[in-house]
Design a protein around this motif. Structure first.
Motif, PDB file in Angstrom:
ATOM      1  N   THR A  25       0.836  -1.190   0.000  1.00  0.00           N
ATOM      2  CA  THR A  25       0.000   0.000   0.000  1.00  0.00           C
ATOM      3  C   THR A  25       0.875   1.246   0.000  1.00  0.00           C
ATOM      4  N   SER A  27       2.384   4.610   0.800  1.00  0.00           N
ATOM      5  CA  SER A  27       2.301   5.384   2.035  1.00  0.00           C
ATOM      6  C   SER A  27       3.494   6.322   2.101  1.00  0.00           C
ATOM      7  N   SER A  31       6.050   6.972   7.126  1.00  0.00           N
ATOM      8  CA  SER A  31       5.028   6.185   7.806  1.00  0.00           C
ATOM      9  C   SER A  31       4.695   4.937   7.003  1.00  0.00           C
ATOM     10  N   ALA A  33       3.375   1.341   5.902  1.00  0.00           N
ATOM     11  CA  ALA A  33       2.151   0.638   6.264  1.00  0.00           C
ATOM     12  C   ALA A  33       2.492  -0.623   7.063  1.00  0.00           C
ATOM     13  N   ALA A  73       5.408  -2.194  11.272  1.00  0.00           N
ATOM     14  CA  ALA A  73       5.562  -1.227  10.183  1.00  0.00           C
ATOM     15  C   ALA A  73       6.817  -1.559   9.387  1.00  0.00           C
TER      16      ALA A  73
END
Length: 358
Positions: A25, A27, A31, A33, A73
């Motif tokens: 995804t 991002s 940050s 994902a 993460a």
């Protein structure tokens, strides 16, 4: 063994499910994902150290495989798994990939039907001469067949008396799926599979299951979109093995081997549970478009001890979508198969499959 052979034919059902790694995804760089991994730790100290180092969250054990699902993460699941495997006390780590779907008794749809392209009713049962086997042996209620799929329509009239209680192992359903904590089928595939195995026979209604008379344990491991995680599949297999199932039907496949999934299969086999799996949908029709290679191996079908089932057409020829593999155990009818379907509207209806009153 005769009963097990009949149950193996129950996979003539449906197109297997295909496992694909969830796409990353996009991002912001600062940050990343969260990704899901299945990790096996040497001991509690190593586990606590790794979880703390990566600020990871545990999502619970993967049945009795020795693996645990964690979220952390990272830029990619593959990178995170490789990094963890290099840490002291980590015995194994792999991405938790998503699973996605790529589908003479007096039962009226035994000889003909108004639904399928062929309109030939349960042609596969007749072609495999299962009707002749019924003269010798039929399903017994002492045998429980677990289906690891999208659940079941428990109110379907042709499945009454055939179902046993089964759990739901869907840890991260699509946001569009109905909110439900049960094993209710909101896709349609699971009810279809359950009927092929155990729909009531000779009851003047619909179809007759290949092993009618057995009881079906319809474990829900896939959401309304026909998607779920490998860890949910592994949990389902070990649950079935621990709760009375003699056979586990898994109509799905992963193109990459998974130690966690293999551990679940090994656990089931160690408890004398028969595991039946689709050989794969990487044949000439689709093998170069949705698979890594033509006839790419599929797991768990390729694991030792698993009955791997391929698909055939009405001419007794391999279905064009079905994989040709050296681990193939048996082939059975797998084109235009008629079976039970939810009596209410589900995702496959939304996607274009006509709704009917059976």
């Amino acid at each position: 063994m005769r009963g097990i052979a009949l149950l193996a034919l129950a996979l003539f059902v449906a197109q297997p499910l295909i496992v694909e790694a969830a796409p990353p995804t996009p991002s912001p760089a600062h940050s990343p994902a969260p990704v899901r991994l299945m990790v096996r730790f040497a001991d509690a100290t190593a586990r606590d150290r790794s979880l703390g180092r990566h600020a990871a969250i545990s999502r619970g054990p993967v049945g009795k495989t020795g693996f645990e699902v964690i979220e952390l993460a990272a830029t990619s699941a593959a990178t995170a798994a490789a990094s963890l495997r290099g840490e002291p006390g980590v015995l194994n780590a792999e991405p938790d990939a998503r699973v996605s779907m790529s589908f003479t008794p007096n039962d009226p749809f035994y000889a003909t039907d108004p639904f399928s392209v062929l309109g030939a009713g349960e042609w596969g049962v007749r072609k495999a001469q299962v009707d002749r086997a019924w003269d010798v042996q039929r399903g017994s209620p002492s045998i429980v067949v677990a289906t690891v799929d999208t659940g079941v329509d428990a109110g379907h009239p042709d499945l009454q008396g055939a179902l046993v209680n089964a759990p739901r192992f869907v840890t991260s359903p699509d946001a569009s799926c109905p909110s439900d904590a049960t094993n209710r089928d909101d896709n349609g595939h699971g009810t279809h599979v359950a009927g092929i195995v155990g729909a009531a026979g000779n009851n003047g209604l619909g179809v007759a299951g290949v092993a009618f008379g057995v009881r079906v344990m319809p474990i829900k491991a896939l959401d309304c979109m026909g998607a779920g995680f490998l860890s949910d599949i592994a949990r389902s297999i070990t649950y079935a093995a621990d709760n009375g199932a003699r056979i586990v039907n898994v109509s799905l496949g992963a193109s990459d081997a998974s130690d966690a999934l293999q551990s679940a299969v090994t656990y089931a086999l160690s408890r004398n549970v028969v595991v039946v799996a689709a050989a794969g949908n990487c044949g000439s029709e689709s093998g170069t478009t949705r698979c890594p290679t033509l006839n790419a191996p599929d797991y768990p079908a390729a694991y030792a001890g698993v009955i791997a089932v391929g698909a055939t057409d009405p001419n007794d020829q391999p279905a064009t979508f079905s994989s040709a593999a050296d681990y193939l155990s048996v082939s059975a009818p797998g084109v235009s198969i008629v079976s039970t379907f939810p009596t209410y509207r589900v995702q496959l209806n939304v996607e274009g499959l006509p709704q009917n009153d059976y």
